[in-house]
Design a protein around this motif. Structure first.
Motif, PDB file in Angstrom:
ATOM      1  N   VAL A  75      11.399  88.447 -14.631  1.00 18.59           N
ATOM      2  CA  VAL A  75      10.296  89.083 -15.356  1.00 18.59           C
ATOM      3  C   VAL A  75      10.386  90.587 -15.147  1.00 18.59           C
ATOM      4  O   VAL A  75      10.478  91.041 -14.008  1.00 18.59           O
ATOM      5  CB  VAL A  75       8.936  88.567 -14.829  1.00 18.59           C
ATOM      6  N   PRO A  76      10.383  91.385 -16.214  1.00 17.49           N
ATOM      7  CA  PRO A  76      10.458  92.843 -16.029  1.00 17.49           C
ATOM      8  C   PRO A  76       9.358  93.322 -15.096  1.00 17.49           C
ATOM      9  O   PRO A  76       8.232  92.846 -15.154  1.00 17.49           O
ATOM     10  CB  PRO A  76      10.260  93.399 -17.436  1.00 17.49           C
ATOM     11  N   VAL A  77       9.712  94.243 -14.248  1.00 15.39           N
ATOM     12  CA  VAL A  77       8.831  94.634 -13.155  1.00 15.39           C
ATOM     13  C   VAL A  77       7.489  95.185 -13.648  1.00 15.39           C
ATOM     14  O   VAL A  77       6.460  95.015 -13.016  1.00 15.39           O
ATOM     15  CB  VAL A  77       9.593  95.607 -12.223  1.00 15.39           C
ATOM     16  N   GLN A  78       7.489  95.815 -14.835  1.00 12.04           N
ATOM     17  CA  GLN A  78       6.218  96.369 -15.322  1.00 12.04           C
ATOM     18  C   GLN A  78       5.237  95.289 -15.748  1.00 12.04           C
ATOM     19  O   GLN A  78       4.042  95.539 -15.851  1.00 12.04           O
ATOM     20  CB  GLN A  78       6.472  97.329 -16.486  1.00 12.04           C
ATOM     21  N   CYS A  79       5.734  94.080 -16.027  1.00  8.61           N
ATOM     22  CA  CYS A  79       4.835  92.983 -16.426  1.00  8.61           C
ATOM     23  C   CYS A  79       4.147  92.354 -15.226  1.00  8.61           C
ATOM     24  O   CYS A  79       3.266  91.518 -15.377  1.00  8.61           O
ATOM     25  CB  CYS A  79       5.619  91.897 -17.153  1.00  8.61           C
ATOM     26  N   VAL A  80       4.575  92.724 -14.025  1.00  8.28           N
ATOM     27  CA  VAL A  80       4.076  92.083 -12.815  1.00  8.28           C
ATOM     28  C   VAL A  80       3.061  93.006 -12.145  1.00  8.28           C
ATOM     29  O   VAL A  80       3.349  94.179 -11.942  1.00  8.28           O
ATOM     30  CB  VAL A  80       5.252  91.833 -11.838  1.00  8.28           C
ATOM     31  N   PRO A  81       1.891  92.479 -11.786  1.00  9.79           N
ATOM     32  CA  PRO A  81       0.966  93.297 -11.001  1.00  9.79           C
ATOM     33  C   PRO A  81       1.566  93.568  -9.625  1.00  9.79           C
ATOM     34  O   PRO A  81       2.455  92.852  -9.172  1.00  9.79           O
ATOM     35  CB  PRO A  81      -0.285  92.425 -10.880  1.00  9.79           C
ATOM     36  N   GLY A  82       1.073  94.583  -8.945  1.00 10.49           N
ATOM     37  CA  GLY A  82       1.568  94.894  -7.601  1.00 10.49           C
ATOM     38  C   GLY A  82       2.765  95.815  -7.641  1.00 10.49           C
ATOM     39  O   GLY A  82       3.350  96.062  -8.693  1.00 10.49           O
ATOM     40  N   ARG A  83       3.115  96.314  -6.477  1.00 11.44           N
ATOM     41  CA  ARG A  83       4.111  97.386  -6.410  1.00 11.44           C
ATOM     42  C   ARG A  83       5.542  96.904  -6.552  1.00 11.44           C
ATOM     43  O   ARG A  83       6.446  97.694  -6.794  1.00 11.44           O
ATOM     44  CB  ARG A  83       3.983  98.125  -5.076  1.00 11.44           C
ATOM     45  N   SER A  84       5.775  95.611  -6.333  1.00  4.60           N
ATOM     46  CA  SER A  84       7.129  95.055  -6.436  1.00  4.60           C
ATOM     47  C   SER A  84       8.124  95.871  -5.644  1.00  4.60           C
ATOM     48  O   SER A  84       9.218  96.155  -6.120  1.00  4.60           O
ATOM     49  CB  SER A  84       7.582  94.977  -7.897  1.00  4.60           C
ATOM     50  N   GLY A  85       7.737  96.304  -4.479  1.00  7.11           N
ATOM     51  CA  GLY A  85       8.686  97.022  -3.627  1.00  7.11           C
ATOM     52  C   GLY A  85       8.775  98.503  -3.902  1.00  7.11           C
ATOM     53  O   GLY A  85       9.486  99.226  -3.218  1.00  7.11           O
ATOM     54  N   GLY A  86       8.056  98.973  -4.907  1.00 10.47           N
ATOM     55  CA  GLY A  86       8.106 100.402  -5.212  1.00 10.47           C
ATOM     56  C   GLY A  86       7.443 101.219  -4.121  1.00 10.47           C
ATOM     57  O   GLY A  86       6.500 100.770  -3.482  1.00 10.47           O
ATOM     58  N   GLN A  87       7.953 102.415  -3.913  1.00  8.24           N
ATOM     59  CA  GLN A  87       7.397 103.297  -2.889  1.00  8.24           C
ATOM     60  C   GLN A  87       6.179 104.039  -3.439  1.00  8.24           C
ATOM     61  O   GLN A  87       6.207 104.550  -4.551  1.00  8.24           O
ATOM     62  CB  GLN A  87       8.451 104.335  -2.470  1.00  8.24           C
ATOM     63  N   HIS A  88       5.139 104.079  -2.643  1.00 10.02           N
ATOM     64  CA  HIS A  88       3.952 104.845  -2.973  1.00 10.02           C
ATOM     65  C   HIS A  88       4.345 106.328  -3.083  1.00 10.02           C
ATOM     66  O   HIS A  88       4.934 106.873  -2.174  1.00 10.02           O
ATOM     67  CB  HIS A  88       2.939 104.634  -1.841  1.00 10.02           C
ATOM     68  N   LEU A 184     -12.374 101.405 -27.236  1.00  8.95           N
ATOM     69  CA  LEU A 184     -11.373 102.270 -26.597  1.00  8.95           C
ATOM     70  C   LEU A 184     -10.382 101.378 -25.860  1.00  8.95           C
ATOM     71  O   LEU A 184     -10.738 100.722 -24.883  1.00  8.95           O
ATOM     72  CB  LEU A 184     -12.082 103.239 -25.632  1.00  8.95           C
ATOM     73  N   LEU A 185      -9.156 101.324 -26.358  1.00 10.12           N
ATOM     74  CA  LEU A 185      -8.142 100.426 -25.786  1.00 10.12           C
ATOM     75  C   LEU A 185      -7.262 101.181 -24.787  1.00 10.12           C
ATOM     76  O   LEU A 185      -6.801 102.291 -25.073  1.00 10.12           O
ATOM     77  CB  LEU A 185      -7.222  99.870 -26.882  1.00 10.12           C
ATOM     78  N   THR A 186      -7.044 100.570 -23.647  1.00 12.20           N
ATOM     79  CA  THR A 186      -6.075 101.130 -22.698  1.00 12.20           C
ATOM     80  C   THR A 186      -5.378  99.969 -21.998  1.00 12.20           C
ATOM     81  O   THR A 186      -5.937  98.880 -21.885  1.00 12.20           O
ATOM     82  CB  THR A 186      -6.740 101.983 -21.597  1.00 12.20           C
ATOM     83  N   ASP A 187      -4.194 100.211 -21.511  1.00 16.88           N
ATOM     84  CA  ASP A 187      -3.520  99.188 -20.696  1.00 16.88           C
ATOM     85  C   ASP A 187      -3.505  99.669 -19.249  1.00 16.88           C
ATOM     86  O   ASP A 187      -3.420 100.873 -18.980  1.00 16.88           O
ATOM     87  CB  ASP A 187      -2.105  98.898 -21.207  1.00 16.88           C
ATOM     88  N   ARG A 188      -3.640  98.727 -18.347  1.00 21.12           N
ATOM     89  CA  ARG A 188      -3.699  99.074 -16.932  1.00 21.12           C
ATOM     90  C   ARG A 188      -2.941  98.039 -16.103  1.00 21.12           C
ATOM     91  O   ARG A 188      -2.776  96.899 -16.527  1.00 21.12           O
ATOM     92  CB  ARG A 188      -5.170  99.105 -16.438  1.00 21.12           C
ATOM     93  N   ASN A 189      -2.530  98.452 -14.918  1.00 16.84           N
ATOM     94  CA  ASN A 189      -1.961  97.533 -13.941  1.00 16.84           C
ATOM     95  C   ASN A 189      -2.759  97.689 -12.647  1.00 16.84           C
ATOM     96  O   ASN A 189      -3.385  98.726 -12.419  1.00 16.84           O
ATOM     97  CB  ASN A 189      -0.474  97.834 -13.711  1.00 16.84           C
ATOM     98  N   PHE A 190      -2.727  96.648 -11.822  1.00 17.20           N
ATOM     99  CA  PHE A 190      -3.465  96.663 -10.559  1.00 17.20           C
ATOM    100  C   PHE A 190      -2.548  96.240  -9.424  1.00 17.20           C
ATOM    101  O   PHE A 190      -1.618  95.458  -9.617  1.00 17.20           O
ATOM    102  CB  PHE A 190      -4.677  95.717 -10.631  1.00 17.20           C
ATOM    103  N   ASP A 191      -2.874  96.753  -8.250  1.00 12.80           N
ATOM    104  CA  ASP A 191      -2.087  96.408  -7.067  1.00 12.80           C
ATOM    105  C   ASP A 191      -2.461  95.001  -6.587  1.00 12.80           C
ATOM    106  O   ASP A 191      -3.496  94.447  -6.966  1.00 12.80           O
ATOM    107  CB  ASP A 191      -2.347  97.449  -5.968  1.00 12.80           C
ATOM    108  N   THR A 192      -1.608  94.452  -5.747  1.00 10.09           N
ATOM    109  CA  THR A 192      -1.886  93.147  -5.141  1.00 10.09           C
ATOM    110  C   THR A 192      -1.822  93.291  -3.628  1.00 10.09           C
ATOM    111  O   THR A 192      -1.197  94.221  -3.093  1.00 10.09           O
ATOM    112  CB  THR A 192      -0.848  92.102  -5.571  1.00 10.09           C
ATOM    113  N   ASN A 193      -2.465  92.369  -2.932  1.00 10.18           N
ATOM    114  CA  ASN A 193      -2.368  92.358  -1.468  1.00 10.18           C
ATOM    115  C   ASN A 193      -1.197  91.463  -1.048  1.00 10.18           C
ATOM    116  O   ASN A 193      -0.478  90.929  -1.907  1.00 10.18           O
ATOM    117  CB  ASN A 193      -3.690  91.926  -0.831  1.00 10.18           C
ATOM    118  N   GLU A 194      -1.042  91.293   0.266  1.00 13.36           N
ATOM    119  CA  GLU A 194       0.110  90.510   0.728  1.00 13.36           C
ATOM    120  C   GLU A 194       0.073  89.066   0.244  1.00 13.36           C
ATOM    121  O   GLU A 194       1.106  88.436   0.055  1.00 13.36           O
ATOM    122  CB  GLU A 194       0.189  90.560   2.260  1.00 13.36           C
ATOM    123  N   GLY A 195      -1.129  88.564   0.027  1.00 12.74           N
ATOM    124  CA  GLY A 195      -1.251  87.197  -0.483  1.00 12.74           C
ATOM    125  C   GLY A 195      -1.017  87.092  -1.987  1.00 12.74           C
ATOM    126  O   GLY A 195      -1.043  86.003  -2.551  1.00 12.74           O
ATOM    127  N   GLY A 196      -0.804  88.244  -2.618  1.00 15.86           N
ATOM    128  CA  GLY A 196      -0.527  88.222  -4.053  1.00 15.86           C
ATOM    129  C   GLY A 196      -1.776  88.335  -4.922  1.00 15.86           C
ATOM    130  O   GLY A 196      -1.678  88.291  -6.144  1.00 15.86           O
TER     131      GLY A 196
END
Ligand SMILES: [Cu+2]
Length: 587
Positions: A75-88, A184-196
């Motif tokens: 699954v492309p990483v942008q479709c997944v919530p959470g950082r997927s290993g990305g650095q803050h 007003l339409l916008t797209d957003r992503n949200f972070d996840t915790n360790e439990g997903g």
């Protein structure tokens, strides 16, 4: 509604906001603490001063990451919530709330236009004046800070501003809730915790080498996947795409089938169209900052009927035609994991058939190319330049060009049809690429010009011009050949042949709903779009830019200076570049 000159105070605040019933509250930056900000509703000609009080506090309420992988288990990483290993991103986290407000679509003096470098720090108020002396239209205000607009708008700094006029009243258009409904339409992503589980923390995540953020969740007026109840009557939906980068192709379905007969578009960014139009066959395409004013008639529907508004546009958007029958399908490769935008449920209530006026605007007419035979033409190439460092995102620029018959390499050769089977060939030198390069555009007050947008990239760019709305003259397909190594930091070498049948799946033509007054226009790949600009009231320094915020921040932005004709004789020293930068059309 504001009907007398007034001074409003709007506070920029750090606040919490719930994007969905089942999500924890999110920390946001928002005008008056609400997301979207308060809607300012004002009669035409009523001047409003706004004291923008910046009480933001850091850190930026958005986690910014570039994820290291393209895909997580296919699954492309942008479709997944959470950082997927990305650095803050530490630099982004350190942003403390510098801000500047731009009222998008407004005709204002330059010093109230929200120049991207004229920032306020938290604790510093600014007073801006908005005359509102312009056609009735839905504008919007949002942050415009140099280099980081993508984060501050994503953090929540956006709100609507509606100008009303007599013409709307005469036409009897719905102009109050609940029958007028801004969306007003916008797209957003949200972070996840360790439990997903989703934490509610806003997440701006990009892929390596791809700079745009396409969030998997669609929000409408700050809520993920809401529904609205409507009575069986006519509604006015005023739609704005306030996303950073995502383009929407909106399709309304009922019982799984497209149901567009009930939708009539009456207006666009600059206000009412001349006459009502159907939405395009593929659906209503809105790139970032584009707006549509729609009448939707539910009067034939029984209570309990449900309709759904879907997005069918994949990301990044490239203008390719796709029919409405695919509505409802997810497309992971196209970064569209959740295509639902809005559910609409018909309730009991006042049943009345709406009437769509046959004539809308009477205060403008379309200008034809024949009337523009002697106007100044300015050309701008939209260019992607590979990054010097491997793995870094490319640099996107709006390159201002100067007509130069003697231009050697590098230059852009433009070949266009001219009369009966004839061609005209012109040569264009690149005279400015970066925002901080010398100003070369000095349009004259009250005088029409053609601005020619030439897209040399593979994606659609929505180009926004500040100050006055413009007309889109035409949109033409072109073959584009870019010479090997033809794109350098300062030079552009390409041959562009306008007006060829490309058969590339992109409808290179104007939709009926683009024939009104616009402030943002989509320029698809391999396309040349000519717009007619005319600045009618205010002089001064303004900007134009791509409204994909990640592009705007990465240098798809340039200044222009409107000057009255009487000052031209005194401006030669400054306008050296400006004189070179345009050409006259030969009749
Ligand atoms: Cu762009």
């Amino acid at each position: 509604m504001v009907t007398e000159p007034a001074r409003l105070v709007v506070t920029l605040q750090t606040a919490t906001h719930k994007f969905h019933r089942d999500l924890p509250p999110s920390r946001v930056w928002a005008y008056d603490g609400s997301l979207p900000g308060p809607t300012i509703d004002v009669s035409r000609g009523v001047a409003v001063e706004v004291l923008w009080e910046n009480h933001l506090s850091g850190p930026l309420p958005v986690i910014v990451t570039a994820a290291p992988e393209y895909a997580v288990e296919g699954v492309p990483v942008q479709c997944v919530p959470g950082r997927s290993g990305g650095q803050h991103d530490a630099a982004a986290a350190a942003l403390s709330g510098f801000s500047v407000v731009h009222l998008h679509g407004a005709m204002t003096l330059a010093d109230s236009d929200g120049w991207a470098e004229n920032l306020t720090a938290p604790g510093q108020p600014t007073l801006d004046t908005y005359p509102n002396d312009q056609r009735a239209a839905m504008l919007w205000y949002h942050d415009h800070v140099m280099g980081v607009t993508r984060f501050s708008v994503y953090a929540g700094l956006a709100g609507l501003w509606i100008v009303r006029d007599e013409r709307e009243r005469e036409l009897g258009l719905p102009w109050e809730p609940p029958y007028e409904l801004p969306l007003l339409l916008t797209d957003r992503n949200f972070d996840t915790n360790e439990g997903g589980s989703l934490t509610g923390d806003l997440l701006h995540k990009t892929d390596p080498e791809v700079m745009e953020c396409f969030g998997p969740f669609t929000t409408v007026n700050g809520t993920v996947w809401p529904y609205v109840e409507v009575e069986p009557t006519m509604y006015r939906f005023r739609v704005l795409n306030g996303s950073n980068a995502r383009t929407y192709r909106l399709v309304l379905t009922r019982d799984g089938e497209p149901d567009h007969g009930r939708i009539t578009q009456i207006g666009t960014e600059g206000g009412l169209l001349l006459a009502p139009v159907s939405i395009p066959a593929q659906g209503l395409v809105l790139a970032s900052a584009e707006r549509a004013d729609l009448l939707v008639d539910f009067s034939d529907l029984a209570p309990g009927t449900e309709l759904t508004l879907w997005n069918t546009a994949t990301a990044p958007f490239d203008g390719t035609f796709v029919g409405p029958s695919i509505a409802g399908g997810a497309n992971l490769d196209g970064l569209l994991p959740y295509p639902e935008v809005l559910k609409i449920r018909v309730t009991e209530g006042r049943r009345s058939r709406g009437r769509v006026p046959r004539v809308l605007a009477t205060d403008f007419r379309r200008t034809g190319r024949d009337e523009l035979a002697s106007v100044v033409i300015r050309a701008i190439a939209l260019v992607e330049q590979e990054a010097k460092d491997e793995g870094a995102p490319p640099l996107l620029t709006m390159r201002e060009l100067a007509a130069d018959p003697a231009a050697g390499e590098p230059s852009i050769t433009l070949v266009e049809p001219h009369g009966d089977g004839e061609e005209r060939v012109t040569h264009w030198r690149t005279v400015a690429t970066r925002f901080e390069d010398t100003t070369t555009f000095f349009p004259t007050l009250h005088r029409s010009e053609i601005w020619r947008l030439i897209n040399l990239t593979e994606d659609t760019h929505p180009i926004h011009v500040h100050l006055d709305a413009f007309q889109v003259l035409d949109r033409r397909g072109a073959t584009v050949e870019i010479a090997d190594g033809g794109i350098t930091a300062t030079g552009t070498s390409a041959t562009v042949r306008i007006g060829h049948d490309l058969d590339d799946g992109i409808p290179h033509g104007l939709d009926d709903n683009e024939r009104g007054l616009k402030d943002t226009v989509r320029v698809n790949p391999k396309e040349v779009v000519d717009i007619v600009v005319r600045f009618q009231v205010f002089c001064g320094r303004y900007m134009y830019h791509c409204h994909i915020l990640e592009h705007e921040d990465h240098d798809m932005m340039r200044p222009f200076v409107v000057m009255p004709a009487e000052l031209t004789p005194f401006m030669d020293m400054h306008m050296g570049g400006g004189h070179m930068a345009h050409m006259k059309h030969e009749a």
